[in-house]
Design a protein around this motif. Structure first.
Motif, PDB file in Angstrom:
ATOM      1  N   GLU A   8      40.148 -14.872  80.987  1.00 26.07           N
ATOM      2  CA  GLU A   8      39.925 -16.033  79.561  1.00 26.07           C
ATOM      3  C   GLU A   8      39.266 -17.156  80.880  1.00 26.07           C
ATOM      4  O   GLU A   8      39.153 -17.193  81.849  1.00 26.07           O
ATOM      5  N   LEU A   9      38.362 -17.983  79.707  1.00 23.97           N
ATOM      6  CA  LEU A   9      37.795 -18.948  79.934  1.00 23.97           C
ATOM      7  C   LEU A   9      38.454 -19.652  80.573  1.00 23.97           C
ATOM      8  O   LEU A   9      39.436 -20.652  79.751  1.00 23.97           O
ATOM      9  N   GLY A  61      27.706 -22.237  54.024  1.00 17.79           N
ATOM     10  CA  GLY A  61      29.155 -21.005  54.597  1.00 17.79           C
ATOM     11  C   GLY A  61      28.300 -19.490  55.495  1.00 17.79           C
ATOM     12  O   GLY A  61      28.825 -19.731  56.823  1.00 17.79           O
ATOM     13  N   GLN A  62      27.224 -19.491  55.310  1.00 20.00           N
ATOM     14  CA  GLN A  62      26.185 -18.604  55.826  1.00 20.00           C
ATOM     15  C   GLN A  62      25.762 -18.880  57.192  1.00 20.00           C
ATOM     16  O   GLN A  62      25.930 -18.804  58.493  1.00 20.00           O
ATOM     17  N   THR A  63      25.542 -20.488  57.126  1.00 17.35           N
ATOM     18  CA  THR A  63      25.515 -21.282  58.353  1.00 17.35           C
ATOM     19  C   THR A  63      26.712 -21.499  59.344  1.00 17.35           C
ATOM     20  O   THR A  63      26.266 -20.859  60.746  1.00 17.35           O
ATOM     21  N   LEU A  64      27.537 -21.700  58.644  1.00 12.63           N
ATOM     22  CA  LEU A  64      28.816 -21.639  59.409  1.00 12.63           C
ATOM     23  C   LEU A  64      29.302 -20.439  60.117  1.00 12.63           C
ATOM     24  O   LEU A  64      29.889 -20.783  61.437  1.00 12.63           O
ATOM     25  N   GLY A  65      28.707 -19.438  58.905  1.00 11.72           N
ATOM     26  CA  GLY A  65      29.096 -17.221  59.896  1.00 11.72           C
ATOM     27  C   GLY A  65      28.288 -17.340  60.636  1.00 11.72           C
ATOM     28  O   GLY A  65      28.734 -16.510  61.933  1.00 11.72           O
ATOM     29  N   GLY A  66      27.192 -17.996  60.673  1.00 14.04           N
ATOM     30  CA  GLY A  66      26.246 -17.701  62.004  1.00 14.04           C
ATOM     31  C   GLY A  66      26.474 -18.233  63.212  1.00 14.04           C
ATOM     32  O   GLY A  66      26.580 -18.008  64.208  1.00 14.04           O
ATOM     33  N   VAL A  67      26.588 -19.636  62.828  1.00 13.56           N
ATOM     34  CA  VAL A  67      27.654 -20.816  64.345  1.00 13.56           C
ATOM     35  C   VAL A  67      28.603 -19.555  64.799  1.00 13.56           C
ATOM     36  O   VAL A  67      28.931 -19.424  65.695  1.00 13.56           O
ATOM     37  N   ARG A  68      29.475 -18.991  64.059  1.00 16.42           N
ATOM     38  CA  ARG A  68      30.809 -18.332  64.320  1.00 16.42           C
ATOM     39  C   ARG A  68      30.161 -17.307  65.122  1.00 16.42           C
ATOM     40  O   ARG A  68      31.085 -16.688  66.069  1.00 16.42           O
ATOM     41  N   ARG A  69      29.031 -16.259  64.556  1.00 14.08           N
ATOM     42  CA  ARG A  69      28.793 -14.476  64.832  1.00 14.08           C
ATOM     43  C   ARG A  69      28.302 -15.683  66.610  1.00 14.08           C
ATOM     44  O   ARG A  69      28.312 -14.595  67.504  1.00 14.08           O
ATOM     45  N   LEU A  70      27.819 -17.207  66.913  1.00 10.95           N
ATOM     46  CA  LEU A  70      27.286 -17.110  68.228  1.00 10.95           C
ATOM     47  C   LEU A  70      28.176 -17.349  68.955  1.00 10.95           C
ATOM     48  O   LEU A  70      28.123 -17.201  70.270  1.00 10.95           O
ATOM     49  N   LEU A  71      29.321 -18.465  68.203  1.00  8.50           N
ATOM     50  CA  LEU A  71      30.410 -18.346  69.543  1.00  8.50           C
ATOM     51  C   LEU A  71      31.123 -17.002  69.769  1.00  8.50           C
ATOM     52  O   LEU A  71      31.658 -17.044  71.358  1.00  8.50           O
ATOM     53  N   MET A  72      31.046 -16.226  69.236  1.00 14.30           N
ATOM     54  CA  MET A  72      31.987 -15.183  69.375  1.00 14.30           C
ATOM     55  C   MET A  72      31.208 -14.461  70.268  1.00 14.30           C
ATOM     56  O   MET A  72      31.794 -14.117  71.354  1.00 14.30           O
ATOM     57  N   ALA A  73      30.068 -14.356  70.594  1.00 16.14           N
ATOM     58  CA  ALA A  73      29.387 -13.936  71.250  1.00 16.14           C
ATOM     59  C   ALA A  73      29.308 -14.444  72.072  1.00 16.14           C
ATOM     60  O   ALA A  73      29.553 -13.678  73.741  1.00 16.14           O
ATOM     61  N   LEU A  75      31.566 -16.685  73.936  1.00 17.70           N
ATOM     62  CA  LEU A  75      33.325 -16.753  74.203  1.00 17.70           C
ATOM     63  C   LEU A  75      33.860 -15.866  74.640  1.00 17.70           C
ATOM     64  O   LEU A  75      34.704 -15.541  75.445  1.00 17.70           O
ATOM     65  N   ASN A  76      33.035 -14.344  73.674  1.00 15.89           N
ATOM     66  CA  ASN A  76      33.356 -13.102  73.807  1.00 15.89           C
ATOM     67  C   ASN A  76      35.340 -12.809  73.547  1.00 15.89           C
ATOM     68  O   ASN A  76      36.369 -12.710  74.204  1.00 15.89           O
ATOM     69  N   GLU A  77      34.998 -14.132  72.504  1.00 10.49           N
ATOM     70  CA  GLU A  77      36.933 -13.665  71.980  1.00 10.49           C
ATOM     71  C   GLU A  77      36.749 -14.220  70.846  1.00 10.49           C
ATOM     72  O   GLU A  77      35.154 -15.045  69.878  1.00 10.49           O
ATOM     73  N   PRO A  78      37.432 -14.083  69.429  1.00  6.69           N
ATOM     74  CA  PRO A  78      37.664 -14.356  68.066  1.00  6.69           C
ATOM     75  C   PRO A  78      37.355 -16.059  68.363  1.00  6.69           C
ATOM     76  O   PRO A  78      38.496 -16.818  68.517  1.00  6.69           O
TER      77      PRO A  78
END
Length: 87
Positions: A8-9, A61-73, A75-78
């Motif tokens: 964990e970070l 909404g797609q913009t926020l979803g794209g940022v979410r995917r970047l963050l998950m990649a 951070l390696n966490e949901p």
């Protein structure tokens, strides 16, 4: 046999990675006339404020979803990206 464990970070490193990821996404959004601001982080929720043309764009909404995917990649966490209201 080796046990692979997920490390964990620490909170400061996690926040730094979130800030860096949001900042890296901003130029593309700004090219389209919008902007993105990190407002808060509460647990697995990342609060982002869209502004400029993003406020009336049907693809926000797609913009926020794209940022979410970047963050998950990164951070390696949901994580959950939550739109923050304009001031």
């Amino acid at each position: 046999m080796s046990d692979a464990t997920v490390t964990e970070l620490d909170p400061a490193e996690r926040l730094r990675l979130i800030r860096e990821t949001v900042e890296a996404a901003r130029p593309g959004i700004q090219r389209d006339g919008g902007d993105l601001e990190l407002v808060d982080v509460q647990g697995d929720r990342v609060f982002l404020r869209l502004s400029g043309k993003c406020t009336t764009c049907s693809l926000a909404g797609q913009t926020l979803g794209g940022v979410r995917r970047l963050l998950m990649a990164k951070l390696n966490e949901p994580v959950r990206v939550v739109p923050a209201p304009l001031d």
